[in-house]
Design an enzyme around this catalytic site. Structure first.
Site, mmCIF file in Angstrom:
data_model
loop_
_atom_site.group_PDB
_atom_site.id
_atom_site.type_symbol
_atom_site.label_atom_id
_atom_site.label_comp_id
_atom_site.label_asym_id
_atom_site.label_seq_id
_atom_site.Cartn_x
_atom_site.Cartn_y
_atom_site.Cartn_z
ATOM 1 N N TYR A 94 0.847 -1.196 0.000
ATOM 2 C CA TYR A 94 0.000 0.000 0.000
ATOM 3 C C TYR A 94 0.883 1.247 0.000
ATOM 4 O O TYR A 94 1.496 1.599 0.999
ATOM 5 C CB TYR A 94 -0.917 0.024 1.213
ATOM 6 C CG TYR A 94 -1.938 -1.100 1.279
ATOM 7 C CD1 TYR A 94 -2.212 -1.904 0.180
ATOM 8 C CD2 TYR A 94 -2.637 -1.357 2.459
ATOM 9 C CE1 TYR A 94 -3.137 -2.926 0.244
ATOM 10 C CE2 TYR A 94 -3.568 -2.373 2.531
ATOM 11 C CZ TYR A 94 -3.822 -3.158 1.430
ATOM 12 O OH TYR A 94 -4.741 -4.178 1.507
ATOM 13 N N GLN A 117 -8.967 -13.103 5.914
ATOM 14 C CA GLN A 117 -9.494 -11.824 5.428
ATOM 15 C C GLN A 117 -10.180 -12.077 4.096
ATOM 16 O O GLN A 117 -9.579 -12.631 3.171
ATOM 17 C CB GLN A 117 -8.363 -10.805 5.272
ATOM 18 C CG GLN A 117 -8.881 -9.428 4.926
ATOM 19 C CD GLN A 117 -7.830 -8.344 5.018
ATOM 20 O OE1 GLN A 117 -7.854 -7.386 4.223
ATOM 21 N NE2 GLN A 117 -6.920 -8.469 5.968
#
Length: 319
Positions: free
Chosen positions: A57, A174
């Site tokens: 990210y 996730q």
């Protein structure tokens, strides 16, 4: 803020977490670090203790911002990060080689300025990689070395989710779960609950489509990953969203709040991680936990619309 136990980790996590993809600054348009830090601080001040990021990210920038925000707060927040996207050697590509993952873990520890990562996750490996189980052995080594406390997998599809759960190795999973894709309710949730795997829900707004901000004519910044979306798929997903709006009375609740409250109505969910770039977005996200308003019959309607309309049987949303 309400708290839940994240599966067999025993960690008590805020049911609304902080998804730190956007503050990396390269995937949801430009950001300002001052606003990102204010968003992180606002979340923490309101009881958020689970912060999910990844090394890719912003090519490490999201992790760096979290480290900056965490100064003086060590031990008061749970940090989850991921590895598997190699951005160190030109471009960005998947890389799950053992030596690379070891290297990526050390780099994340440096950027986060911590000695141990609370939760380390494989970042969207293939089904074959999950089924082989070899990477879980590597994570066991990192755990024994004190580099990580717990580990899990981030996945795209229910089949990948089931393979990860059935490995018997992961502490957390996730996954994508939102109003547009409710498959995990029947396919994944029962097995995760039976094996005490903590569930972390990502993309609760389907990357923004469930906020009500976008139309088929919407365009995205060149630094926004949504700029690469297939327009026909986006149009169909927006049509699904309109289907909910046509039958569901939203006068007393905003679409994003309804989306989060629906997810949190399932006790199998440990934490949901909506993204936020600003203080105001954080505060809106928190309302779903601090002051839920949807009644049981409304939650049931959101489920029934999905189950009964053939529109929702195809074109499932993916990154």
């Amino acid at each position: 803020m309400k708290y839940r136990t994240l599966g067999r980790t025993g960690l008590r996590v805020s049911e609304i977490g902080f998804g730190a993809w956007a503050i990396g600054g390269t995937s949801y348009g430009p950001t300002r670090d001052e606003e990102s830090l204010e968003a992180l601080e606002t979340a923490f001040e309101h009881g958020v203790n689970f912060f999910d990021t990844a090394d890719t990210y912003g090519h490490g920038h999201s992790e760096e911002l979290i480290a900056q925000f965490l100064k003086g707060k060590q031990g008061k927040a749970i940090i989850a990060t991921k590895a598997g996207w190699d951005f160190y050697h030109g471009g960005s590509k998947k890389n799950f080689d053992f030596d690379y993952i070891r290297f990526a873990c050390e780099e994340s520890l440096k950027r986060l300025q911590i000695e141990t990562i609370d939760l380390y996750q494989l970042h969207n490996p293939s089904l074959a990689q999950i089924e082989s189980g070899a990477l879980f052995g590597l994570f066991d080594e990192l755990k024994q070395a004190g580099k990580i406390r717990f580990y899990g997998v981030s996945v795209h599809t229910p089949s990948e989710a089931l393979a990860a759960i059935r490995s018997g190795k992961i502490d957390t999973l996730q996954l994508i779960f939102n109003l547009l894709d409710q498959r995990p309710i029947e396919i994944v949730f029962p097995e995760a609950e039976a094996r005490k795997v903590g569930l972390i829900v990502r993309q609760p707004y389907a990357c923004g489509l469930l906020t009500g901000k976008y139309t088929e004519e919407s365009t995205f910044h060149k630094m926004d990953h949504r700029n690469r979306w297939v327009r026909d798929r986006m149009a169909l997903d927006l049509k699904k969203f309109e289907r909910f709006k046509s039958e569901f009375p939203l006068a007393h609740i905003t679409p994003p709040r309804a989306a989060l409250e629906f997810i949190l109505s399932f006790e199998q969910v440990g934490v949901v991680i909506p993204g936020a770039k600003t203080k105001s977005q954080v505060l809106e996200n928190l309302l779903a936990s601090e002051d839920p308003t949807l009644r049981a019959q409304e939650l049931g309607l959101l489920r029934r619309i999905y189950e009964e309309d053939p529109l929702f049987k195809t074109n499932f949303f993916r990154e």
